[in-house]
Write a protein that holds these residues in place. Structure first.
Motif, PDB file in Angstrom:
ATOM      1  N   ILE A 122      22.564   8.813  15.315  1.00 58.16           N
ATOM      2  CA  ILE A 122      22.819   9.885  14.346  1.00 58.16           C
ATOM      3  C   ILE A 122      21.565  10.735  14.141  1.00 58.16           C
ATOM      4  N   GLU A 123      20.415  10.075  14.004  1.00 55.13           N
ATOM      5  CA  GLU A 123      19.150  10.803  13.820  1.00 55.13           C
ATOM      6  C   GLU A 123      18.852  11.682  15.034  1.00 55.13           C
ATOM      7  N   ALA A 124      19.136  11.165  16.230  1.00 49.34           N
ATOM      8  CA  ALA A 124      18.900  11.945  17.453  1.00 49.34           C
ATOM      9  C   ALA A 124      19.777  13.196  17.479  1.00 49.34           C
ATOM     10  N   ILE A 125      21.043  13.044  17.062  1.00 48.44           N
ATOM     11  CA  ILE A 125      21.949  14.206  17.028  1.00 48.44           C
ATOM     12  C   ILE A 125      21.438  15.243  16.029  1.00 48.44           C
ATOM     13  N   ARG A 126      20.945  14.777  14.895  1.00 43.98           N
ATOM     14  CA  ARG A 126      20.419  15.691  13.870  1.00 43.98           C
ATOM     15  C   ARG A 126      19.238  16.494  14.407  1.00 43.98           C
ATOM     16  N   GLN A 127      18.369  15.808  15.140  1.00 50.52           N
ATOM     17  CA  GLN A 127      17.074  16.399  15.476  1.00 50.52           C
ATOM     18  C   GLN A 127      17.030  17.111  16.823  1.00 50.52           C
ATOM     19  N   ASN A 128      18.075  16.953  17.648  1.00 48.32           N
ATOM     20  CA  ASN A 128      18.030  17.524  19.002  1.00 48.32           C
ATOM     21  C   ASN A 128      19.184  18.484  19.263  1.00 48.32           C
ATOM     22  N   THR A 129      18.992  19.344  20.240  1.00 48.98           N
ATOM     23  CA  THR A 129      20.052  20.270  20.647  1.00 48.98           C
ATOM     24  C   THR A 129      21.067  19.563  21.526  1.00 48.98           C
ATOM     25  N   ILE A 130      20.579  18.700  22.413  1.00 50.37           N
ATOM     26  CA  ILE A 130      21.465  17.927  23.303  1.00 50.37           C
ATOM     27  C   ILE A 130      21.130  16.449  23.135  1.00 50.37           C
ATOM     28  N   THR A 131      22.159  15.646  22.884  1.00 56.59           N
ATOM     29  CA  THR A 131      21.973  14.197  22.759  1.00 56.59           C
ATOM     30  C   THR A 131      22.931  13.481  23.691  1.00 56.59           C
ATOM     31  N   PHE A 132      22.385  12.584  24.497  1.00 58.92           N
ATOM     32  CA  PHE A 132      23.205  11.699  25.333  1.00 58.92           C
ATOM     33  C   PHE A 132      23.350  10.365  24.603  1.00 58.92           C
ATOM     34  N   GLY A 133      24.591   9.973  24.339  1.00 60.03           N
ATOM     35  CA  GLY A 133      24.871   8.666  23.733  1.00 60.03           C
ATOM     36  C   GLY A 133      25.490   7.776  24.793  1.00 60.03           C
ATOM     37  N   VAL A 134      24.725   6.792  25.270  1.00 57.27           N
ATOM     38  CA  VAL A 134      25.180   5.955  26.385  1.00 57.27           C
ATOM     39  C   VAL A 134      25.337   4.521  25.895  1.00 57.27           C
ATOM     40  N   ALA A 145      29.980  11.060  16.880  1.00 58.44           N
ATOM     41  CA  ALA A 145      29.714  12.436  17.330  1.00 58.44           C
ATOM     42  C   ALA A 145      30.683  13.406  16.658  1.00 58.44           C
ATOM     43  N   VAL A 146      31.961  13.024  16.576  1.00 65.33           N
ATOM     44  CA  VAL A 146      32.961  13.873  15.894  1.00 65.33           C
ATOM     45  C   VAL A 146      32.607  13.999  14.408  1.00 65.33           C
ATOM     46  N   ALA A 147      32.171  12.900  13.798  1.00 64.27           N
ATOM     47  CA  ALA A 147      31.769  12.937  12.382  1.00 64.27           C
ATOM     48  C   ALA A 147      30.623  13.920  12.167  1.00 64.27           C
ATOM     49  N   MET A 148      29.646  13.908  13.075  1.00 68.28           N
ATOM     50  CA  MET A 148      28.520  14.842  12.959  1.00 68.28           C
ATOM     51  C   MET A 148      28.959  16.285  13.182  1.00 68.28           C
ATOM     52  N   ALA A 149      29.939  16.473  14.067  1.00 70.10           N
ATOM     53  CA  ALA A 149      30.473  17.818  14.301  1.00 70.10           C
ATOM     54  C   ALA A 149      31.177  18.333  13.048  1.00 70.10           C
ATOM     55  N   VAL A 150      31.979  17.488  12.427  1.00 76.22           N
ATOM     56  CA  VAL A 150      32.708  17.881  11.206  1.00 76.22           C
ATOM     57  C   VAL A 150      31.712  18.161  10.077  1.00 76.22           C
ATOM     58  N   ARG A 151      30.682  17.343   9.992  1.00 70.02           N
ATOM     59  CA  ARG A 151      29.636  17.557   8.977  1.00 70.02           C
ATOM     60  C   ARG A 151      28.991  18.938   9.157  1.00 70.02           C
ATOM     61  N   GLY A 288      13.872  18.535  22.753  1.00 72.50           N
ATOM     62  CA  GLY A 288      15.179  19.000  22.293  1.00 72.50           C
ATOM     63  C   GLY A 288      16.339  18.280  22.945  1.00 72.50           C
ATOM     64  N   ILE A 289      16.018  17.388  23.904  1.00 73.18           N
ATOM     65  CA  ILE A 289      17.049  16.579  24.567  1.00 73.18           C
ATOM     66  C   ILE A 289      16.697  15.109  24.364  1.00 73.18           C
ATOM     67  N   ALA A 290      17.653  14.334  23.862  1.00 70.35           N
ATOM     68  CA  ALA A 290      17.402  12.906  23.606  1.00 70.35           C
ATOM     69  C   ALA A 290      18.483  12.053  24.253  1.00 70.35           C
ATOM     70  N   THR A 291      18.093  10.857  24.669  1.00 66.31           N
ATOM     71  CA  THR A 291      19.063   9.872  25.159  1.00 66.31           C
ATOM     72  C   THR A 291      18.949   8.629  24.280  1.00 66.31           C
ATOM     73  N   VAL A 292      20.085   8.207  23.734  1.00 69.06           N
ATOM     74  CA  VAL A 292      20.118   6.990  22.917  1.00 69.06           C
ATOM     75  C   VAL A 292      20.977   5.968  23.638  1.00 69.06           C
ATOM     76  N   GLN A 293      20.379   4.814  23.881  1.00 68.29           N
ATOM     77  CA  GLN A 293      21.084   3.728  24.588  1.00 68.29           C
ATOM     78  C   GLN A 293      21.616   2.739  23.555  1.00 68.29           C
ATOM     79  N   LEU A 294      22.927   2.669  23.428  1.00 66.01           N
ATOM     80  CA  LEU A 294      23.555   1.696  22.534  1.00 66.01           C
ATOM     81  C   LEU A 294      23.878   0.441  23.339  1.00 66.01           C
ATOM     82  N   SER A 295      23.945  -0.713  22.663  1.00 62.27           N
ATOM     83  CA  SER A 295      24.177  -1.969  23.376  1.00 62.27           C
ATOM     84  C   SER A 295      25.304  -2.755  22.724  1.00 62.27           C
ATOM     85  N   ASP A 296      25.543  -3.966  23.239  1.00 58.49           N
ATOM     86  CA  ASP A 296      26.605  -4.792  22.658  1.00 58.49           C
ATOM     87  C   ASP A 296      26.330  -5.109  21.191  1.00 58.49           C
TER      88      ASP A 296
END
Length: 325
Positions: A122-134, A145-151, A288-296
């Protein structure tokens, strides 16, 4: 084995009821995990067991009480997550999860990060123009991502939400589905619709759709356009070709943001050259581009999903198994 007991004071009786859970299910999870006994004694909770196990169990209980104090409900998922934080000595960070409301759903429910990985995303989406959520299924990549778009839309930061995903089977197999093109691609876009309905309600969703504030379309529809004042979400991005990914990224116009989500273990492309994998490598280190790696650990669906992901990872980490198939 040295047995000890430790007391935890509870100020509010309703917190005790929530902590123990229906038929004491929550407390039984803690007892089984640490081999301790948890009993209520007036306004205190007494934890008895092996000296090495009582400490962590008490820290779990204290952390869960702090979540309740912040208005959080306890679920099997967040109890297991608190246990994992305690094992890593990070339980003090659990309070951060209750602090930040991302969005209020159509039913008035405040939506918050459920894991530290989600918070980082969420912080990465706030602070960057492009965020990769993997990351794997169930980590909330698309939903958040949809929640942040609606916000952003509600705050008038953008005036359009664009949701898209590649229809990998749009050639052959989509031909068997009835109806026009919209009907044919709808099954692929269903998860995006579901998240939007949750945030906006069906009436608002329909109104914004008719006004053009919301667009849900296959990736092919993005070609040749410039997307200004938009929040763009590309879902299932592991199934984009490198050319498709470049096409979408270069559509970004003034005052726009893009979130690109995917699971690199679920690539359905014939030649396996994923635009998501290439993009995260090529664009690494660009401001301005961030990648966030989510795990199990960030899986917030049923607890079994975590176990399934771990089992598959373990299986494919030992290729010798494959010869027995």
């Amino acid at each position: 084995m040295k047995m000890i007991e430790q007391l935890v004071n509870v100020e509010r009786m309703e917190h005790t009821l929530a902590l123990f859970g229906s038929f004491d299910t929550n407390v039984k999870m803690i007892e089984e995990a640490y081999g301790v006994t948890v009993l209520l004694r007036g306004t205190d909770i007494k934890v008895t067991g092996d000296a090495e196990k009582v400490g962590p169990a008490v820290r779990v209980i204290e952390t869960l009480l702090s979540l309740l104090n912040n208005g959080e409900a306890l679920t099997e998922q967040n109890i297991h997550y608190v246990m994992s934080l305690v094992s890593e000595g990070q339980e003090d960070r659990a309070a951060q999860l209750a602090e930040d409301v991302i969005c209020i759903t159509a039913k008035g429910r405040p939506l918050k990060s459920k894991t530290l990985g989600q918070k980082k995303y969420i912080e990465a989406i706030r602070q960057n123009t492009i965020t990769f959520g993997v990351g794997p299924a169930g980590t909330g990549k698309t939903y958040l991502a949809v929640a942040m778009a609606v916000r952003a839309f509600r705050a008038h930061e953008i005036n359009r939400i664009i949701l898209t995903r590649p229809a990998v089977e749009a050639g052959e197999k989509l031909g068997f589905l009835p109806g026009d093109l919209q009907n044919k691609v709808d099954p692929y876009l269903r998860p995006l619709y579901d998240a939007l309905f949750d945030m906006l309600g069906s009436e608002n969703y329909q109104r914004y759709l008719e006004r053009g504030n919301i667009e849900v379309a296959p990736l092919a529809y993005m070609r040749g356009r410039t997307l200004d004042d938009s929040f763009i979400i590309l879902d299932e991005a592991q199934n984009t070709t490198p050319e498709q990914m470049k096409m979408l990224l270069t559509r970004l116009g003034q005052n726009s943001k893009a979130v690109i989500t995917g699971d690199v273990t679920q690539i359905d492309l014939p030649d396996k050259r994923s635009g998501l994998i290439e993009a995260t490598r090529i664009l690494k280190g660009i401001s301005g581009i961030a990648t966030v790696q989510l795990s199990d650990k960030d899986v917030v669906r049923h607890r079994l999903i975590q176990e399934i992901i771990k089992a598959y990872e373990k299986y494919y980490d030992h290729p010798s198994h494959l010869h027995r198939l």
